[in-house]
Design a protein around this motif. Structure first.
Motif, PDB file in Angstrom:
ATOM      1  N   ILE A 197       0.962  -0.987   0.114  1.00  0.00           N
ATOM      2  CA  ILE A 197      -0.242  -0.341   0.143  1.00  0.00           C
ATOM      3  C   ILE A 197       0.918   1.743   0.253  1.00  0.00           C
ATOM      4  CG2 ILE A 197      -2.044   1.511   1.235  1.00  0.00           C
ATOM      5  CD1 ILE A 197      -2.587  -1.219   2.618  1.00  0.00           C
ATOM      6  N   ASN A 198       0.497   1.863  -1.534  1.00  0.00           N
ATOM      7  CA  ASN A 198       2.026   3.396  -1.377  1.00  0.00           C
ATOM      8  C   ASN A 198       0.816   4.020  -2.343  1.00  0.00           C
ATOM      9  OD1 ASN A 198       2.237   2.000  -3.477  1.00  0.00           O
ATOM     10  ND2 ASN A 198       4.155   1.626  -2.936  1.00  0.00           N
ATOM     11  N   GLY A 199       1.131   5.102  -1.851  1.00  0.00           N
ATOM     12  CA  GLY A 199       1.016   5.860  -2.922  1.00  0.00           C
ATOM     13  C   GLY A 199      -0.826   6.376  -2.986  1.00  0.00           C
ATOM     14  N   PHE A 200      -0.368   6.283  -4.518  1.00  0.00           N
ATOM     15  CA  PHE A 200      -2.619   6.194  -5.058  1.00  0.00           C
ATOM     16  C   PHE A 200      -3.607   5.661  -4.655  1.00  0.00           C
ATOM     17  CE2 PHE A 200      -6.214   6.664  -7.726  1.00  0.00           C
ATOM     18  CZ  PHE A 200      -6.573   7.888  -8.399  1.00  0.00           C
ATOM     19  N   ASP A 201      -2.679   4.206  -3.696  1.00  0.00           N
ATOM     20  CA  ASP A 201      -3.645   3.144  -3.009  1.00  0.00           C
ATOM     21  C   ASP A 201      -4.679   3.705  -2.260  1.00  0.00           C
ATOM     22  OD1 ASP A 201      -2.502   0.923  -5.324  1.00  0.00           O
ATOM     23  OD2 ASP A 201      -1.258   0.703  -3.908  1.00  0.00           O
ATOM     24  N   TYR A 202      -3.754   4.563  -1.157  1.00  0.00           N
ATOM     25  CA  TYR A 202      -4.800   4.936  -0.146  1.00  0.00           C
ATOM     26  C   TYR A 202      -5.669   6.120  -0.518  1.00  0.00           C
ATOM     27  CZ  TYR A 202      -1.332   4.108   2.706  1.00  0.00           C
ATOM     28  OH  TYR A 202       0.399   4.094   3.530  1.00  0.00           O
ATOM     29  N   VAL A 203      -5.672   5.970  -1.864  1.00  0.00           N
ATOM     30  CA  VAL A 203      -7.330   7.085  -2.293  1.00  0.00           C
ATOM     31  C   VAL A 203      -8.134   5.722  -2.703  1.00  0.00           C
ATOM     32  CG1 VAL A 203      -8.653   8.065  -4.479  1.00  0.00           C
ATOM     33  CG2 VAL A 203      -5.982   8.458  -3.546  1.00  0.00           C
ATOM     34  N   TRP A 204      -7.906   4.667  -3.334  1.00  0.00           N
ATOM     35  CA  TRP A 204      -8.938   3.683  -3.781  1.00  0.00           C
ATOM     36  C   TRP A 204      -8.950   3.204  -1.834  1.00  0.00           C
ATOM     37  CZ3 TRP A 204     -10.565   2.900  -7.639  1.00  0.00           C
ATOM     38  CH2 TRP A 204      -9.986   2.951  -8.690  1.00  0.00           C
ATOM     39  N   LEU A 205      -8.575   3.178  -0.826  1.00  0.00           N
ATOM     40  CA  LEU A 205      -9.044   2.389   0.027  1.00  0.00           C
ATOM     41  C   LEU A 205     -10.420   3.634   1.234  1.00  0.00           C
ATOM     42  CD1 LEU A 205      -5.790   1.355   2.109  1.00  0.00           C
ATOM     43  CD2 LEU A 205      -7.864   0.015   1.281  1.00  0.00           C
ATOM     44  N   VAL A 206      -9.725   5.142   0.924  1.00  0.00           N
ATOM     45  CA  VAL A 206     -10.883   6.031   1.139  1.00  0.00           C
ATOM     46  C   VAL A 206     -12.385   5.808   0.084  1.00  0.00           C
ATOM     47  CG1 VAL A 206     -11.582   8.550   0.772  1.00  0.00           C
ATOM     48  CG2 VAL A 206      -9.092   7.620   2.056  1.00  0.00           C
ATOM     49  N   ILE A 207     -11.889   5.585  -0.905  1.00  0.00           N
ATOM     50  CA  ILE A 207     -13.006   5.121  -1.696  1.00  0.00           C
ATOM     51  C   ILE A 207     -14.049   3.892  -1.557  1.00  0.00           C
ATOM     52  CG2 ILE A 207     -13.829   4.180  -3.893  1.00  0.00           C
ATOM     53  CD1 ILE A 207     -12.067   6.089  -5.019  1.00  0.00           C
TER      54      ILE A 207
END
Length: 94
Positions: A60-70
């Motif tokens: 989990i790094n970078g843009f992956d946090y956006v997917w988790l927030v979604i």
């Protein structure tokens, strides 16, 4: 029509979890060490669990946090969306 959408939000991610777990059990065992966390995710946070399994194996790094927030947002919307849309059904004097 509203009941169909509510059923999809309720059953859709859970059915996807079951299907994905049956198709790729190795990915799930790489993501979770125990069966407890995916089971809790199945019951309480199905969208977040799906997103976590999607992004975890590569780290989990970078843009992956956006997917988790979604995923978290989809879970919150599925919890509280029904209360917001039915707010006009309760009389204000009750």
């Amino acid at each position: 029509m509203c009941c169909v959408i509510a059923a999809l939000f309720t059953l859709g991610p859970r059915a996807a979890i079951l299907l994905w777990w049956l198709v790729q059990p190795i990915r799930w065992s790489e993501t979770f060490d125990t069966l407890l966390w995916p089971f809790i995710g199945f019951l309480v946070l199905p969208w977040t669990t799906l997103m976590y399994v999607l992004v975890y194996p590569a780290g989990i790094n970078g843009f992956d946090y956006v997917w988790l927030v979604i995923g978290i947002a989809m879970d919150v919307f599925s919890w509280f969306g029904g209360g917001y849309t039915n707010r006009g059904r309760i009389p204000s004097g009750a």
